[in-house]
Scaffold this motif. Structure first.
Motif, short mmCIF file in Angstrom:
data_model
loop_
_atom_site.label_atom_id
_atom_site.label_comp_id
_atom_site.label_asym_id
_atom_site.label_seq_id
_atom_site.Cartn_x
_atom_site.Cartn_y
_atom_site.Cartn_z
N CYS A 167 0.94 -1.31 -0.42
CA CYS A 167 0.20 0.16 0.10
C CYS A 167 0.88 1.01 0.06
CB CYS A 167 -0.70 -0.24 0.74
SG CYS A 167 -2.31 1.50 1.08
N PRO A 168 0.32 2.05 -0.84
CA PRO A 168 1.10 3.40 -0.73
C PRO A 168 1.30 4.12 0.55
CG PRO A 168 0.47 2.98 -3.24
CD PRO A 168 -0.24 2.14 -2.01
N ASN A 169 0.00 4.03 0.50
CA ASN A 169 -0.22 4.84 2.15
C ASN A 169 0.33 3.71 3.43
OD1 ASN A 169 -1.32 6.27 0.67
ND2 ASN A 169 -3.45 6.03 1.25
N GLY A 170 0.64 2.97 2.95
CA GLY A 170 0.97 1.67 4.29
C GLY A 170 0.21 1.77 5.49
N SER A 171 -1.14 1.60 4.60
CA SER A 171 -2.60 0.83 5.73
C SER A 171 -2.17 -0.41 5.61
CB SER A 171 -3.78 1.44 4.70
OG SER A 171 -5.16 0.75 4.99
N ALA A 172 -2.92 -0.91 6.66
CA ALA A 172 -3.31 -2.62 6.67
C ALA A 172 -4.63 -2.91 6.53
CB ALA A 172 -3.06 -2.21 8.31
N MET A 173 -5.41 -1.74 6.35
CA MET A 173 -7.11 -2.33 5.94
C MET A 173 -7.25 -4.03 5.11
SD MET A 173 -8.76 -0.13 7.19
CE MET A 173 -8.80 1.27 8.03
N LEU A 174 -6.44 -4.24 4.83
CA LEU A 174 -6.91 -5.52 3.81
C LEU A 174 -6.75 -6.36 4.62
CD1 LEU A 174 -7.96 -6.94 0.80
CD2 LEU A 174 -5.77 -7.29 0.99
N PHE A 175 -6.77 -6.52 5.43
CA PHE A 175 -5.49 -7.57 6.91
C PHE A 175 -7.25 -7.24 7.73
CE2 PHE A 175 -3.59 -7.99 11.34
CZ PHE A 175 -3.30 -8.76 11.18
N VAL A 176 -7.06 -6.02 8.64
CA VAL A 176 -8.20 -5.83 9.62
C VAL A 176 -9.02 -6.98 8.99
CG1 VAL A 176 -8.98 -4.55 10.88
CG2 VAL A 176 -6.60 -4.01 10.23
N SER A 177 -9.75 -5.73 8.08
CA SER A 177 -10.75 -6.53 7.42
C SER A 177 -11.26 -7.74 7.12
CB SER A 177 -12.02 -5.64 6.15
OG SER A 177 -10.81 -5.11 5.03
N ALA A 178 -10.16 -8.37 6.94
CA ALA A 178 -10.53 -9.95 6.08
C ALA A 178 -10.92 -10.74 7.88
CB ALA A 178 -8.84 -10.46 6.16
N LYS A 179 -9.48 -10.13 8.68
CA LYS A 179 -10.00 -10.61 9.91
C LYS A 179 -11.39 -11.02 10.80
CE LYS A 179 -5.61 -12.48 10.35
NZ LYS A 179 -6.72 -13.85 9.87
N VAL A 180 -12.11 -9.11 10.62
CA VAL A 180 -13.09 -8.80 10.96
C VAL A 180 -14.12 -9.38 10.28
CG1 VAL A 180 -15.21 -6.56 10.61
CG2 VAL A 180 -12.73 -6.43 12.11
N THR A 181 -13.91 -9.77 8.59
CA THR A 181 -15.35 -10.29 7.66
C THR A 181 -14.74 -11.26 8.20
OG1 THR A 181 -14.40 -8.50 5.94
CG2 THR A 181 -15.99 -10.82 6.20
N HIS A 182 -13.97 -12.58 8.76
CA HIS A 182 -13.82 -13.75 8.97
C HIS A 182 -14.31 -14.58 9.90
CE1 HIS A 182 -10.80 -17.09 11.02
NE2 HIS A 182 -12.18 -16.73 10.88
N LEU A 183 -14.30 -13.19 11.43
CA LEU A 183 -14.76 -13.58 12.84
C LEU A 183 -16.12 -12.96 13.00
CD1 LEU A 183 -11.55 -12.48 14.42
CD2 LEU A 183 -12.83 -14.74 14.12
#
Ligand code: HEM
Ligand code: SF4
Ligand code: FES
Lengths: 239, 252
Positions: free
Chosen positions: B168-184
């Protein structure tokens, strides 16, 4: 054990926590983006009255003016919207710079689009363009002669908006400036409109490609609609 | 095969670091990228040069440890982890630039090794379900619609590798956070604390200094688990709803 519910937490009000969270800030950009897109759409539809003839455009312009205090409420609202849009995008930008201070030496913009990568640039040029446009046709200081163009409509003396637009766009450099400025708006919206669906969570894996295509097409439609006016003047279709 | 490597060398967390040039000779085409580095390291050791430090563990694409950015792309060309990347993907004689994952929240420890504990702290903030111990319920006693199960399963594929933030050009962790949130959050076991999870994980990610998502979709392009960026839309709406619920005191 289930941990204690978060509402028992003390600290800043949840609204502020939301507003200054990464998602809150993006949401403000997206919501202000919607207002701006709706405005740009409405503005274009209004401008299209130029194709119905001189009296239609002047009638439309006169009706806007006759809103009186309401017009100022709308103007202030738009100013606040643009202000919020710019404030939050710049805040996001500052944080994003800090989050990725070191770039890759072998850089590869994998997966990103040019339009997405140039949002700040296109946005700031659009800001410059909007200021010029306001000085040109609203405050009328680019060509002060526009202030004294009057005509008769239904027995009243009104400002001759139609004459002003035709005179304005007969100037080739000015028309080119509009065509270029609007192109940058098109670039901004090519990414922006699709992006706001993602930001607001109004998409999913299935409809995402469709949203991207439709919103991109919409940005182009707006562009074609807008530049049709200076082009019609330059080619003598509107005179 | 032969390759010309440009490798990031850095003595320690505070070192300046720079690219060093090495040659990789006699590399079999079926070697994985990490095996290629192993061969180069043996060579360097023989020459008395400090071997290149890099992370790896399972070497079968499941642990997410092998954090290298190859020619500007985390995990290199194609989908998959660095350990699952084979040298036949490259041209003989190609110049290959190898850098550590870059994000302010993933500080470089040494050479190509970065500290990705920020992701662990995001998990600790809410990436779990608080399940009672006891006998397991009967299988399939809680019905889950197929579409929901599929979505949760797709999101559960995230291995926490950090490539999303590194790309991410912004160094954003959103894909990771949302993968976990979606999964759980989609599954019945995770629903009872969904709001709290969403709020805490996002706030932790912000606190760790990860950037904000600009919907660039670079994360989606590099994710070895194929997590779709649309999970971020899921997170965004869940976060805003949870915030509204929080402001009137009805979060779950
Ligand atoms: C006036 C100067 C403007 C500036 C400086 C500006 C800047 C930006 C920037 C930097 C972004 C990206 C934010 C991010 O994702 O990090 C953005 C998004 C956006 N802008 Fe603008 N913009 C401007 C004007 C406009 C106008 C006139 C419109 C519409 C007519 C508009 C519509 C949008 C939309 C729809 C988005 C996408 C929101 C989202 O990603 O959810 N902007 N703007
Ligand atoms: S979302 Fe993908 S790229 Fe990000 S940590 Fe999980 S597996 Fe890695
Ligand atoms: S070493 Fe485990 S995923 Fe690559």
């Amino acid at each position: 054990m289930i941990s204690a519910p978060s509402q028992s937490r003390s600290g800043p009000h949840p609204i502020f926590l939301w507003l200054f969270s990464s998602i809150g800030k993006k949401t403000v950009v997206a919501l202000s983006g919607i207002v701006l897109v709706l405005f740009v759409t409405g503005h274009l539809l209004g401008n299209f009255t130029i194709y119905l003839g001189k009296d239609w455009l002047n009638w439309y312009a006169e009706h806007l003016q006759s809103l009186g205090p309401m017009l100022w409420v709308i103007r202030l609202f738009m100013l606040a919207t643009v202000g919020a849009h710019i404030f939050f995008t710049m805040l996001l930008w500052k944080e994003n710079q800090a989050a990725r201070p070191k770039k890759y030496i072998a850089s590869d913009p994998v997966g990103t689009s040019v339009f997405a990568r140039t949002m700040r640039l296109s946005g700031l040029i659009v800001l410059g363009f909007i200021l010029f446009h306001l000085a040109h046709f609203t405050v009328r200081i680019v060509d002060p002669a526009f202030q004294h163009m009057d005509t008769m409509l239904d027995g009243h003396e009104v400002h001759d908006c139609y004459r002003m637009v035709v005179t304005g766009f007969s100037n080739v450099p000015v028309s080119i400036l509009y065509i270029v400025g609007l192109f940058l708006l098109m670039m901004h919206l090519s990414h922006g409109i699709g992006s706001l669906f993602q930001t607001l969570g109004l998409t999913n894996r299935r409809i995402h490609p469709l949203i991207e295509t439709v919103t991109r097409a919409y940005a182009w439609l707006l562009y074609i609609g807008y530049i049709s006016i200076p082009i019609s003047v330059l080619t003598g279709i509107v005179k | 095969m032969k390759f010309y490597l440009e490798v990031w060398r850095q003595k320690g967390p505070d070192g300046a670091g720079k690219l060093e040039h090495y040659e990789a000779n006699d590399i079999p085409a079926e070697a994985s990228f990490l095996e290629m580095l192993d061969i180069v390291n043996e060579d360097l050791t023989k020459k008395g040069i400090e071997p290149i430090q890099f992370d790896s563990d399972c070497r079968e694409g499941i642990c997410g440890n092998c954090s290298l950015t190859i020619n500007g792309v985390p995990h290199g060309p194609g989908r998959g982890t660095t350990c699952q990347l084979y040298m036949r993907k490259f041209r003989d004689g190609q110049i290959i630039t190898i850098e550590p994952f870059r994000a302010d929240s993933f500080p470089v420890e040494r050479d190509l090794v970065v500290n990705r504990e920020a992701y662990d702290r995001i998990m600790q903030a809410g990436g779990f379900i608080s399940e009672r111990a006891g006998s397991a319920p009967d299988a399939n006693s809680v019905p889950i619609p197929k579409v929901v199960a599929d979505q949760a399963m797709d999101a559960a594929a995230c291995i926490g590798c950090g490539a999303c933030a590194a790309a991410c050009p912004n160094g954003s962790a959103m894909l990771f956070v949302s993968a976990k949130v979606t999964h759980l959050g989609l599954l019945p076991q995770g629903k009872p604390e969904n709001d709290r999870r969403v709020l805490k994980m996002v706030r932790q990610a912000d606190k760790e200094g990860f950037g904000n998502c600009s919907n660039y979709y670079a994360c989606e392009a590099v994710c070895p688990a194929g997590i779709p960026a649309s999970v971020i839309a899921h997170l965004n709406r869940n976060f805003s709803f949870a915030s509204i619920k929080e402001s009137i005191g009805i979060t779950v």
